[in-house]
Design a protein around this motif. Structure first.
Motif, PDB file in Angstrom:
ATOM      1  N   CYS A 283      45.027  29.451  51.348  1.00 50.83           N
ATOM      2  CA  CYS A 283      43.918  30.290  50.892  1.00 50.83           C
ATOM      3  C   CYS A 283      43.312  31.105  52.027  1.00 50.83           C
ATOM      4  CB  CYS A 283      42.852  29.457  50.191  1.00 50.83           C
ATOM      5  SG  CYS A 283      41.769  28.541  51.285  1.00 50.83           S
ATOM      6  N   TYR A 284      43.637  30.779  53.266  1.00 50.24           N
ATOM      7  CA  TYR A 284      43.106  31.556  54.385  1.00 50.24           C
ATOM      8  C   TYR A 284      43.622  32.988  54.328  1.00 50.24           C
ATOM      9  CZ  TYR A 284      41.605  27.164  56.573  1.00 50.24           C
ATOM     10  OH  TYR A 284      40.998  25.965  56.841  1.00 50.24           O
ATOM     11  N   GLU A 285      42.737  33.935  54.614  1.00 47.04           N
ATOM     12  CA  GLU A 285      43.061  35.372  54.661  1.00 47.04           C
ATOM     13  C   GLU A 285      43.578  35.909  53.330  1.00 47.04           C
ATOM     14  OE1 GLU A 285      42.004  36.783  57.142  1.00 47.04           O
ATOM     15  OE2 GLU A 285      41.905  35.258  58.700  1.00 47.04           O
ATOM     16  N   ARG A 286      43.161  35.270  52.220  1.00 47.74           N
ATOM     17  CA  ARG A 286      43.510  35.775  50.895  1.00 47.74           C
ATOM     18  C   ARG A 286      42.241  35.919  50.055  1.00 47.74           C
ATOM     19  NH1 ARG A 286      48.590  32.775  51.583  1.00 47.74           N
ATOM     20  NH2 ARG A 286      50.268  34.309  51.293  1.00 47.74           N
ATOM     21  N   LYS A 287      42.282  36.842  49.094  1.00 46.54           N
ATOM     22  CA  LYS A 287      41.158  37.078  48.197  1.00 46.54           C
ATOM     23  C   LYS A 287      41.346  36.304  46.897  1.00 46.54           C
ATOM     24  CE  LYS A 287      40.055  41.767  49.812  1.00 46.54           C
ATOM     25  NZ  LYS A 287      39.996  43.202  49.425  1.00 46.54           N
ATOM     26  N   LEU A 288      40.256  35.767  46.382  1.00 42.65           N
ATOM     27  CA  LEU A 288      40.283  35.135  45.077  1.00 42.65           C
ATOM     28  C   LEU A 288      40.127  36.218  44.012  1.00 42.65           C
ATOM     29  CD1 LEU A 288      40.203  32.185  43.779  1.00 42.65           C
ATOM     30  CD2 LEU A 288      37.776  32.645  43.453  1.00 42.65           C
ATOM     31  N   PHE A 289      40.897  36.108  42.927  1.00 46.24           N
ATOM     32  CA  PHE A 289      40.770  37.107  41.871  1.00 46.24           C
ATOM     33  C   PHE A 289      40.871  36.459  40.494  1.00 46.24           C
ATOM     34  CE2 PHE A 289      45.378  36.954  42.640  1.00 46.24           C
ATOM     35  CZ  PHE A 289      45.907  36.964  41.357  1.00 46.24           C
ATOM     36  N   LEU A 290      40.372  37.196  39.514  1.00 53.84           N
ATOM     37  CA  LEU A 290      40.482  36.823  38.100  1.00 53.84           C
ATOM     38  C   LEU A 290      41.206  37.936  37.365  1.00 53.84           C
ATOM     39  CD1 LEU A 290      36.993  35.338  37.141  1.00 53.84           C
ATOM     40  CD2 LEU A 290      39.191  34.239  36.741  1.00 53.84           C
ATOM     41  N   THR A 291      42.087  37.556  36.473  1.00 52.10           N
ATOM     42  CA  THR A 291      42.765  38.551  35.648  1.00 52.10           C
ATOM     43  C   THR A 291      41.977  38.762  34.349  1.00 52.10           C
ATOM     44  OG1 THR A 291      44.139  36.972  34.427  1.00 52.10           O
ATOM     45  CG2 THR A 291      44.950  37.722  36.572  1.00 52.10           C
ATOM     46  N   HIS A 292      42.384  39.736  33.561  1.00 50.37           N
ATOM     47  CA  HIS A 292      41.694  40.016  32.308  1.00 50.37           C
ATOM     48  C   HIS A 292      41.771  38.847  31.331  1.00 50.37           C
ATOM     49  CE1 HIS A 292      41.576  44.187  33.729  1.00 50.37           C
ATOM     50  NE2 HIS A 292      40.647  44.386  32.802  1.00 50.37           N
ATOM     51  N   SER A 293      42.829  38.049  31.423  1.00 51.63           N
ATOM     52  CA  SER A 293      42.956  36.900  30.523  1.00 51.63           C
ATOM     53  C   SER A 293      42.267  35.656  31.055  1.00 51.63           C
ATOM     54  CB  SER A 293      44.433  36.600  30.266  1.00 51.63           C
ATOM     55  OG  SER A 293      45.074  36.189  31.473  1.00 51.63           O
ATOM     56  N   GLY A 294      41.648  35.744  32.241  1.00 51.84           N
ATOM     57  CA  GLY A 294      40.926  34.608  32.806  1.00 51.84           C
ATOM     58  C   GLY A 294      41.723  33.760  33.757  1.00 51.84           C
ATOM     59  N   ALA A 295      42.952  34.152  34.086  1.00 52.27           N
ATOM     60  CA  ALA A 295      43.751  33.389  35.057  1.00 52.27           C
ATOM     61  C   ALA A 295      43.173  33.572  36.454  1.00 52.27           C
ATOM     62  CB  ALA A 295      45.201  33.849  35.023  1.00 52.27           C
TER      63      ALA A 295
END
Length: 596
Positions: free
Chosen positions: A494-506
């Motif tokens: 998880c270091y140097e990465r962005k957390l994201f959410l998709t349109h379906s909630g993944a």
């Protein structure tokens, strides 16, 4: 030739001297018959420390039955190339300071020494000769009677360090270990070429100043002191590789594992590894210094994909934005750049493997037009698009603990209104764990709470946990997903990465260059999902399905092939294999992606 006067020891060098162009040595090219089967050696003539270095060049066949006893030199060129002089066949030859010091150190007082040293034995101004001779370097080091590794001249602690290494004992006190670490921090240990120079040698001797220690002592010392040094001190790659290990690795594995090794020329990140491969794994790569870095890297990537029938090489893509990669296609890794994030698809060999895209990469086509961008055509599905993302990223290191707690708070804010299974009380648990473990303090006023039942999506994503390969009961799944407090090892993905959410909630982890609206794609033959960005139309690109590769990503719930489950029958007809699941998490159709 202007003479270099010496004060006494081999480690002393005079000021930089001007060179005369009228008496400069000129190489005679190899004959056509000999250029791929002969090498030059230097006869290092005897001399005292204060004498100028004098050599003679001789051409010999690279045939174990005919070649005389010689030793090959392994060293670092340094930054002072062509600033010092030696005499070669009675004429002036420019060399680097490190080459001059090595020759002075290796020179005998009373007899000739026969050596191979690349800076002198190869005409560095002739790309054609350099290409053909570099193809022979594995054989040159393998045929040499021994390899002389020159680390440089002594400093205040190196003599003691070399003595400690020769003893091959566990050093219970810290200061002897630190002396050795200083020696292991010398530039030679970080160079990519030294891997083959040591791995292919019959025997190697390491010289630092007046100390000489067999190479075998170095990995032995490291083995006995590794635990005492602690996890913050990493071994140089050359200490991790022996010939038996290197020959079991594919070119892609070697390119990944040597990512931190350095080379003056970007092309050498490829060429320095070729001799370590089995012939069947060399995939037709030839050494050619007349080609550009983009041409060679693209050709190698194409060869690896076609030979392995896998898109795992896409996981080697560094975080450099597409617009900053000059002529290099987005799907071709820049092996001269060290990524800040740990690769999901290439660095998890000691964990449950990811298999998001199954095997093999079916119907892949790579086009390299004369007047257009090289394009990777491959099959896959559009799983989803990025709806929301965080701007902050976690960082490794003890000094980043405060930042990471703040980042985690931002991440929890991102998902607080999502349809994800993570519930709000997870925040207390995770932030408490981060505070207690990474900063050494506790934020709890009472006993730490247990993680909420079934609230594992964020925790699974943070640790990049793969889908279990076994059927686990709820209690067993709880134990697997809650492996303990976060550590540098469990958080490395998880270091140097962005957390994201998709349109379906993944929920997922994406590259630093991630943007809202980017496509999350599962490509056949790729072990992990990838983030793609649609490219605007142009004269060379009039298709609506042309993308740039942004980077690999982790998406909870699709890392074992779940997103392809609804295509099982279609994929089976194509000869593609992926795991079968009871439910499908996608209904996206198979499509062709054009990645430039």
């Amino acid at each position: 030739m202007a003479q270099i006067t010496r004060a006494g020891s081999p480690g002393e060098v005079s000021d930089i001297l001007p060179r005369s162009s009228t008496n400069t040595y000129q190489y005679s090219p190899f004959s056509k018959d000999a250029e791929k089967s002969s090498i030059r050696l230097i006869r290092l003539l005897p001399g005292y420390p204060s004498s100028p270095v004098v050599v003679e060049l001789v051409t010999v066949p690279l045939d174990p039955g005919k070649i005389p006893y010689y030793e090959a030199v392994s060293y670092v060129w340094g930054t002072s190339y062509q600033q010092y002089e030696i005499a070669c066949d009675g004429l002036s030859m420019a060399v680097s300071e490190s080459a001059l010091l090595a020759l002075r150190r290796f020179r005998f007082v009373d007899h000739i020494r026969l050596l191979w040293i690349d800076q002198i034995c190869i005409n560095q101004q002739d790309d054609k000769e350099k290409s053909s001779q570099v193809m022979l370097m594995g054989e040159i080091y393998g045929t040499a009677s021994q390899v002389l590794v020159y680390l440089g001249e002594a400093d205040d602690t190196s003599d003691k360090a070399m003595d400690y290494i020769s003893e091959r004992c566990a050093q219970q006190e810290e200061w002897p270990r630190q002396f050795v670490v200083q020696v292991l921090s010398r530039p030679w240990f970080s160079r990519v070429w030294v891997l083959q120079e040591v791995a292919l040698a019959h025997t190697s001797l390491v010289i630092c100043g007046a100390k000489c220690v067999p190479w075998a002592c170095f990995p032995e010392w490291w083995t006995r002191n590794e635990l005492l040094l602690g996890p913050e001190v990493n071994p140089p790659p050359v200490l991790s590789y022996g010939l038996s290990v290197m020959k079991r690795l594919t070119l892609l594995q070697q390119l990944h594992d040597t990512r931190h090794s350095k080379a003056t020329l970007a092309l050498d990140k490829i060429y320095a590894l070729l001799a370590l491969l089995q012939p069947e794994d060399r995939i037709g790569v030839l050494v050619d210094y007349s080609l550009s870095t983009a041409e060679v890297y693209t050709s190698v990537a194409k060869s690896i994909i076609e030979r392995t029938k896998s898109l795992a090489i896409l996981s080697g893509k560094e975080e450099k934005p597409y617009v900053e990669r000059e002529r290099l296609p987005s799907w071709v890794p820049d092996w001269g750049t060290v990524p800040s994030a740990v690769s999901l698809g290439l660095a998890n060999k000691y964990l449950d493997p990811f298999d998001a895209g199954g095997k093999p990469a079916c119907r892949v086509n790579i086009s390299i037009p004369l007047n257009g961008p090289p394009t990777l055509h491959c099959l896959g599905i559009t799983f989803d698009t990025v709806k929301k993302l965080t701007l902050s990223t976690m960082r490794p290191g003890q000094d980043a603990a405060t930042n990471n707690v703040e980042v985690l708070t931002d991440w929890l804010d991102l998902i607080s209104g999502s349809s994800s299974s993570v519930v709000s009380e997870t925040a207390d648990y995770l932030i408490g764990q981060f505070n207690q473990n990474l900063r050494g303090v506790s934020s709890y006023s009472r006993s730490p709470p247990q993680p909420p039942k079934f609230a594992y999506s964020l925790w699974t994503t943070i640790q990049a946990l793969s889908t279990p390969t076994l059927q686990l009961e709820p209690a067993e799944l709880h134990a697997r997903n809650n492996r303990g407090k976060p550590t540098s090892d469990t958080l490395k993905f998880c270091y140097e990465r962005k957390l994201f959410l998709t349109h379906s909630g993944a929920l997922g982890l994406g590259p630093p260059d991630l943007l809202q609206g980017d496509t999350v794609a599962v490509l056949l033959g790729a072990p992990v999902p990838h983030i793609l960005r649609r490219l605007p139309s142009s004269e060379q690109n009039n298709s609506a399905n042309v993308y740039a590769l942004v980077g690999e990503c982790f998406v909870d719930g699709i890392m074992a092939g779940e997103a392809l489950n609804h295509l099982q029958d279609q994929l089976k007809e194509m000869g593609h294999r992926c795991r079968t699941f009871a439910k499908s998490c996608s209904n996206a159709p198979l499509e062709t992606f054009c990645i430039q």
